[in-house]
Design a protein around this motif. Structure first.
Motif, mmCIF file in Angstrom:
data_model
loop_
_atom_site.group_PDB
_atom_site.id
_atom_site.type_symbol
_atom_site.label_atom_id
_atom_site.label_comp_id
_atom_site.label_asym_id
_atom_site.label_seq_id
_atom_site.Cartn_x
_atom_site.Cartn_y
_atom_site.Cartn_z
ATOM 1 N N LEU A 24 0.845 -1.181 -0.130
ATOM 2 C CA LEU A 24 -0.049 0.048 0.118
ATOM 3 C C LEU A 24 0.862 1.316 -0.102
ATOM 4 N N ALA A 25 0.373 2.307 -0.708
ATOM 5 C CA ALA A 25 1.020 3.469 -0.878
ATOM 6 C C ALA A 25 0.863 4.404 0.605
ATOM 7 N N LEU A 26 1.600 5.221 1.029
ATOM 8 C CA LEU A 26 1.312 5.968 2.034
ATOM 9 C C LEU A 26 0.390 6.960 1.850
ATOM 10 N N LEU A 27 -0.544 7.206 2.854
ATOM 11 C CA LEU A 27 -1.768 8.290 2.847
ATOM 12 C C LEU A 27 -1.289 9.594 2.951
ATOM 13 N N PRO A 28 -1.724 10.526 2.292
ATOM 14 C CA PRO A 28 -1.316 11.857 2.599
ATOM 15 C C PRO A 28 -1.770 12.140 3.985
ATOM 16 N N PRO A 29 -1.053 13.254 4.652
ATOM 17 C CA PRO A 29 -1.318 13.565 6.185
ATOM 18 C C PRO A 29 -2.941 13.681 6.404
ATOM 19 N N TYR A 33 -5.015 11.308 8.946
ATOM 20 C CA TYR A 33 -5.735 11.830 9.989
ATOM 21 C C TYR A 33 -7.196 11.792 10.083
ATOM 22 N N ARG A 34 -7.820 11.842 8.877
ATOM 23 C CA ARG A 34 -9.282 11.684 8.815
ATOM 24 C C ARG A 34 -9.788 10.124 9.145
ATOM 25 N N ARG A 35 -8.713 9.259 8.515
ATOM 26 C CA ARG A 35 -8.922 7.748 8.700
ATOM 27 C C ARG A 35 -9.007 7.329 10.080
ATOM 28 N N LEU A 36 -7.911 7.899 10.643
ATOM 29 C CA LEU A 36 -7.516 7.686 12.038
ATOM 30 C C LEU A 36 -8.918 8.077 12.945
ATOM 31 N N LEU A 37 -9.230 9.320 12.865
ATOM 32 C CA LEU A 37 -10.480 9.668 13.437
ATOM 33 C C LEU A 37 -11.668 8.905 13.318
ATOM 34 N N VAL A 56 -4.130 11.707 18.736
ATOM 35 C CA VAL A 56 -3.941 11.869 17.468
ATOM 36 C C VAL A 56 -3.757 13.311 17.048
ATOM 37 N N LYS A 57 -4.802 14.156 17.518
ATOM 38 C CA LYS A 57 -4.858 15.645 17.082
ATOM 39 C C LYS A 57 -3.359 16.144 17.655
ATOM 40 N N ALA A 58 -2.897 15.856 18.994
ATOM 41 C CA ALA A 58 -1.819 16.505 19.418
ATOM 42 C C ALA A 58 -0.601 16.065 18.542
ATOM 43 N N GLU A 59 -0.448 14.831 18.221
ATOM 44 C CA GLU A 59 0.655 14.305 17.344
ATOM 45 C C GLU A 59 0.679 15.023 15.949
ATOM 46 N N PHE A 60 -0.396 15.102 15.557
ATOM 47 C CA PHE A 60 -0.275 15.533 13.914
ATOM 48 C C PHE A 60 -0.095 17.230 14.174
ATOM 49 N N ARG A 61 -0.729 17.822 15.097
ATOM 50 C CA ARG A 61 -0.323 19.199 15.381
ATOM 51 C C ARG A 61 1.131 19.466 15.541
ATOM 52 N N ALA A 62 1.735 18.641 16.313
ATOM 53 C CA ALA A 62 3.168 18.761 16.819
ATOM 54 C C ALA A 62 4.318 18.624 15.620
ATOM 55 N N HIS A 63 3.563 17.786 14.532
ATOM 56 C CA HIS A 63 4.370 17.342 13.402
ATOM 57 C C HIS A 63 3.959 18.040 12.165
ATOM 58 N N ARG A 64 3.276 19.041 12.380
ATOM 59 C CA ARG A 64 2.652 19.792 11.137
ATOM 60 C C ARG A 64 3.944 20.396 10.317
ATOM 61 N N ASP A 65 5.126 20.762 11.142
ATOM 62 C CA ASP A 65 6.095 21.679 10.609
ATOM 63 C C ASP A 65 7.187 20.707 10.189
ATOM 64 N N VAL A 66 7.104 19.493 10.356
ATOM 65 C CA VAL A 66 8.313 18.718 9.874
ATOM 66 C C VAL A 66 8.761 18.649 8.578
ATOM 67 N N GLU A 67 10.184 18.973 8.341
ATOM 68 C CA GLU A 67 10.289 19.181 7.003
ATOM 69 C C GLU A 67 11.221 18.045 6.540
ATOM 70 N N THR A 77 3.903 6.312 8.108
ATOM 71 C CA THR A 77 4.009 4.885 8.220
ATOM 72 C C THR A 77 3.330 4.300 9.543
ATOM 73 N N GLU A 78 3.986 4.714 10.668
ATOM 74 C CA GLU A 78 3.471 4.281 11.783
ATOM 75 C C GLU A 78 2.084 4.601 12.108
ATOM 76 N N TRP A 79 1.662 5.714 11.756
ATOM 77 C CA TRP A 79 0.069 5.853 12.112
ATOM 78 C C TRP A 79 -0.635 5.144 10.955
ATOM 79 N N GLN A 80 -0.385 5.028 9.870
ATOM 80 C CA GLN A 80 -1.386 4.306 9.001
ATOM 81 C C GLN A 80 -1.014 2.816 9.355
ATOM 82 N N LEU A 81 -0.168 2.129 9.895
ATOM 83 C CA LEU A 81 0.007 0.680 10.531
ATOM 84 C C LEU A 81 -1.026 0.701 11.648
#
Length: 129
Positions: A24-29, A33-37, A56-67, A77-81
């Motif tokens: 499977l391909a990785l889903l876009p963020p 996020y929607r799939r998790l909720l 989930v909300k806190a983690e996605f917010r914290a990783h919003r600016d990861v480059e 990958t980990e969230w998709q698993l």
């Protein structure tokens, strides 16, 4: 949104050209996020859903600016698993992989400890009521 993230999302939407994890391909963020909720809403009891949604909300917010693309790919990958496990109901009673725990930083281990304490606290509050 940063150009690199847009390119990453475009490649994830087109599995013939993009990054894949297994079959499977990785889903876009946003989609992930929607799939998790949605998975929490469908497959978790209300108490676990509230805690899971907050996390989930806190983690996605914290990783919003990861480059860093390596960190971004690992995060998604980990969230998709996790989403696949929740949707398949194979998560109950499962233990953490010792290899993943060994690779965690002190900060991540602290977060894991805080999560464990929050779960225990909610569990004891449910039995006291």
């Amino acid at each position: 949104m940063r150009p690199s993230l847009r390119l990453f999302q475009a490649s994830a939407l087109n599995p013939t050209k993009g990054l894949t994890t297994g079959p499977l391909a990785l889903l876009p963020p946003i989609y992930l996020y929607r799939r998790l909720l949605r998975a929490h809403r469908k497959h978790l009891p209300s108490e676990m859903r509230l805690l899971g949604d907050e996390y989930v909300k806190a983690e996605f917010r914290a990783h919003r600016d990861v480059e860093n693309p390596v960190h971004l790919i690992g995060f998604l990958t980990e969230w998709q698993l996790y989403a696949q496990k929740i949707e398949g109901d194979s998560w109950a009673g499962e233990k953490l992989d010792q290899g993943k725990v060994a690779k965690m930083s002190d900060e991540q281990l602290g977060q894991l400890y805080e999560l464990m304490k929050a779960i225990q606290k909610r569990g004891t509050q449910g039995y006291d009521s």
